[in-house]
Design an enzyme around this catalytic site. Structure first.
Site, PDB file in Angstrom:
ATOM      1  N   ARG A   1      42.301  -9.462 -16.627  1.00  0.00           N
ATOM      2  CA  ARG A   1      43.398  -9.499 -15.667  1.00  0.00           C
ATOM      3  C   ARG A   1      42.836  -9.422 -14.242  1.00  0.00           C
ATOM      4  O   ARG A   1      41.724  -8.927 -14.033  1.00  0.00           O
ATOM      5  CB  ARG A   1      44.358  -8.333 -15.918  1.00  0.00           C
ATOM      6  CG  ARG A   1      45.623  -8.394 -15.049  1.00  0.00           C
ATOM      7  CD  ARG A   1      46.622  -7.343 -15.495  1.00  0.00           C
ATOM      8  NE  ARG A   1      47.736  -7.229 -14.569  1.00  0.00           N
ATOM      9  CZ  ARG A   1      48.772  -8.039 -14.527  1.00  0.00           C
ATOM     10  NH1 ARG A   1      48.826  -9.059 -15.361  1.00  0.00           N
ATOM     11  NH2 ARG A   1      49.749  -7.860 -13.650  1.00  0.00           N
ATOM     12  N   HIS A   2      43.612  -9.912 -13.279  1.00  0.00           N
ATOM     13  CA  HIS A   2      43.188  -9.846 -11.886  1.00  0.00           C
ATOM     14  C   HIS A   2      43.030  -8.396 -11.436  1.00  0.00           C
ATOM     15  O   HIS A   2      43.520  -7.462 -12.074  1.00  0.00           O
ATOM     16  CB  HIS A   2      44.196 -10.569 -10.987  1.00  0.00           C
ATOM     17  CG  HIS A   2      45.573  -9.994 -11.041  1.00  0.00           C
ATOM     18  ND1 HIS A   2      45.899  -8.779 -10.471  1.00  0.00           N
ATOM     19  CD2 HIS A   2      46.713 -10.447 -11.610  1.00  0.00           C
ATOM     20  CE1 HIS A   2      47.169  -8.508 -10.682  1.00  0.00           C
ATOM     21  NE2 HIS A   2      47.693  -9.512 -11.369  1.00  0.00           N
ATOM     22  N   GLY A   3      42.360  -8.211 -10.317  1.00  0.00           N
ATOM     23  CA  GLY A   3      42.110  -6.868  -9.810  1.00  0.00           C
ATOM     24  C   GLY A   3      43.312  -6.258  -9.106  1.00  0.00           C
ATOM     25  O   GLY A   3      44.389  -6.846  -9.019  1.00  0.00           O
TER      26      GLY A   3
END
Length: 206
Positions: free
Chosen positions: A80-82
């Protein structure tokens, strides 16, 4: 890396649940302890508290092969994105709550006076964009993955463009991929441009 193993455990557990239900209504499949971290907004530090003291900590027992004869030949990580700012929709909600608290907070407590000096610093143009902590999330994750699977995520593979990066077009996802690559470039002092990631049109979790 844990992300790969977590996904594998999740799929195996899901299959166990389906098989268990089809064989017996009384079946109670084992659910891995890591399952409660399968949400979309959990921090890496929550799943692995050791990262609070050492951001590059890797629990070697979790990534060790099941047998001395086994070796890693391929890895797919779904990441997942940060950490990001709130989306525009949520910034508007926060703004309404902020105005409500500032205009209606009352009482005799001295700290209530401090509320009048609050500043609403979230702006709609932030719209879910990656924050610096989010970039660090992926820089450090890349370094931990390289430490966990040195035969797969290696300097040679990076220089030869044998590591494929795929992302959706969401700015926070693109920026996360760039930060991931920055982590690898910094680890091995690789100079030059980052690899151009492949884009996909649909990503269910973005």
């Amino acid at each position: 890396m844990k992300a790969t193993y977590f996904l594998t455990n999740f799929l195996i557990t899901s299959l166990s649940i389906m098989v268990g239900l089809s064989l017996s209504k009384l079946a109670r499949p084992a659910i891995p302890a890591i399952a409660h971290h399968f949400g979309t907004k959990g921090r890496y530090e929550e799943a692995n508290p050791h990262l609070l003291d050492d951001i590059l900590f890797v629990n070697k027992s979790l990534v060790a092969p099941p047998s001395p004869d086994c070796r890693a030949i391929h890895m797919v990580s779904v990441i997942r994105h940060g950490t990001r700012y709130p989306t525009t929709k949520n910034v508007k909600k926060i703004a309404r709550l902020f105005e409500l608290v500032v205009s209606h907070a009352s009482g005799s407590a001295s700290w209530l006076n401090d509320i009048k000096t609050w500043k609403m610093w979230y702006t709609e143009d932030m719209d879910g964009r990656l924050v610096e902590k989010g970039r660090d999330d992926h820089r450090h994750l890349a370094m931990r993955l390289a430490q966990s699977f040195p035969t797969l995520i290696s300097e040679d593979h990076l220089r030869a463009n044998r590591i494929e990066f795929i992302t959706s077009s969401k700015h926070r996802c693109v920026d996360s991929v760039k930060a991931f690559q920055e982590g690898l470039h910094g680890l091995w002092d690789v100079q030059g441009r980052l690899s151009v990631p492949y884009f996909i049109d649909v990503l269910l979790v973005s």
